[in-house]
Design a protein around this motif. Structure first.
Motif, short mmCIF file in Angstrom:
data_model
loop_
_atom_site.label_atom_id
_atom_site.label_comp_id
_atom_site.label_asym_id
_atom_site.label_seq_id
_atom_site.Cartn_x
_atom_site.Cartn_y
_atom_site.Cartn_z
N ARG A 149 32.82 -7.20 9.81
CA ARG A 149 32.61 -5.94 9.21
C ARG A 149 31.21 -5.65 9.22
N ILE A 150 30.14 -6.51 8.79
CA ILE A 150 28.81 -6.04 9.07
C ILE A 150 28.29 -6.03 10.51
N LYS A 184 34.58 -1.99 2.44
CA LYS A 184 35.33 -3.22 2.27
C LYS A 184 34.32 -4.28 2.11
N PHE A 185 32.93 -3.92 2.70
CA PHE A 185 32.04 -5.16 2.82
C PHE A 185 31.37 -5.10 1.55
N TRP A 205 26.11 -7.66 -3.40
CA TRP A 205 24.63 -7.08 -3.11
C TRP A 205 24.25 -6.06 -2.25
N TYR A 206 25.49 -6.05 -1.43
CA TYR A 206 25.06 -4.80 -0.33
C TYR A 206 25.36 -3.52 -1.03
N PRO A 241 19.06 -3.47 3.82
CA PRO A 241 18.93 -3.34 5.05
C PRO A 241 19.88 -4.00 5.95
N ILE A 242 20.45 -3.47 6.89
CA ILE A 242 21.67 -3.89 7.53
C ILE A 242 21.29 -4.96 8.65
#
Length: 281
Positions: free
Chosen positions: A67-68, A123-124, A130-131, A143-144
């Protein structure tokens, strides 16, 4: 869940300390074979405990990395398409515009890609608390690039744990080379610790500390009556700083209203009258 986490943490600390005690011979059996046996038992228990998280979470970590990766891919694609179309770059590249939340969204991705990106972000975020895909009043978007690095480090932790399990369970303590566990255990530890540090670093970078303090200071100044310095005993800047400190510490300052035209009467000492002297006598 909290009880299970506490029990798990206690077991890791207890058996990890046991390895050190047996290796350093703080607990000495005065027999090399017996000493090595208990070192092996402690090492196998600790390895089993780390297998629960390192190997048991592999399916979830794989999904998170998937996903990320797509979120990171669309971040780069959005920047490339905006630059190609002559559209100004985003103020925060980690806060990707979403038509679900932003009615003024400028479309650079297809509708299918937008829906797919939105789904992966939701979903992520559900999987990793924490995201944050979008900024809020108190935080910026996470930050991605850091999020991708965190997931890759978690994957590395799982890989090292799988190899360590094969070494620990495939070879007995007489056949197992010392360098194998000496390399795999520190690598597994360091990858997990590095992921935790990046989560902390990302949380610190995404906090809007200056903006929140400025908003709070402006609100306090706007709601506070202007009190002359000679009546308060300290300058206005210090008064606001004291109130800001109280609010940040969770202490409520009692509301004090002072009439600016109110004067404190001074005590006047007068001579007692003749009738008062007579009464007193």
């Amino acid at each position: 869940m909290g009880v299970l986490t506490a029990i798990y943490g206690f077991c890791v600390v207890f058996w990890g300390a046991a390895i050190i005690f047996f290796l350093c011979k703080f607990i000495n059996f005065h027999n090399d074979n017996t000493q090595g046996f208990w070192v092996e038992v402690s090492s196998q228990v600790v390895n089993g405990l780390f297998t629960i998280t390192g190997v048991g979470l592999i399916p979830f970590r794989t999904w998170d990395t998937y996903r990320i990766f797509w979120i990171w891919h669309y971040k780069r694609k959005t920047r490339r398409l905006r630059s190609k179309a002559g559209i100004p770059l985003l103020y925060d590249e980690d806060d990707l515009p979403d038509p679900t939340y932003d009615p003024n969204y400028v479309h650079v991705l297809t509708e299918k890609e937008e829906k797919f990106l939105h789904r992966q972000q939701i979903k992520f975020r559900y999987s990793q608390t924490w995201y944050r895909p979008h900024g809020t009043v108190t935080h910026r978007a996470f930050p991605i690039n850091l999020a991708l690095a965190i997931c890759l480090l978690n994957d590395a932790n799982s890989c090292f744990q799988v190899i360590l399990c094969g070494t620990m369970w495939g070879l007995d303590r007489f056949q197992r080379p010392a360098w194998s566990t000496g390399i795999l255990i520190p690598c597994g530890f360091l990858s997990g610790i590095a992921a935790a540090l990046l989560i902390w670093r990302g949380g610190q970078k995404s906090k809007r500390v200056a903006e929140v303090e400025e908003r709070l200071r402006a609100a306090l100044i706007a709601s506070d009556d202007v009190i002359p310095q000679q009546q308060t005993g300290y300058p206005p800047q210090l008064r606001y700083a004291r109130r800001l400190t109280n609010v940040s510490e969770g202490l409520e300052e009692p509301e004090i209203r002072i009439d600016e035209h109110m004067t404190i009467p001074t005590q006047v000492v007068t001579e007692p009258s003749a009738s008062d002297r007579t009464d007193s006598q």
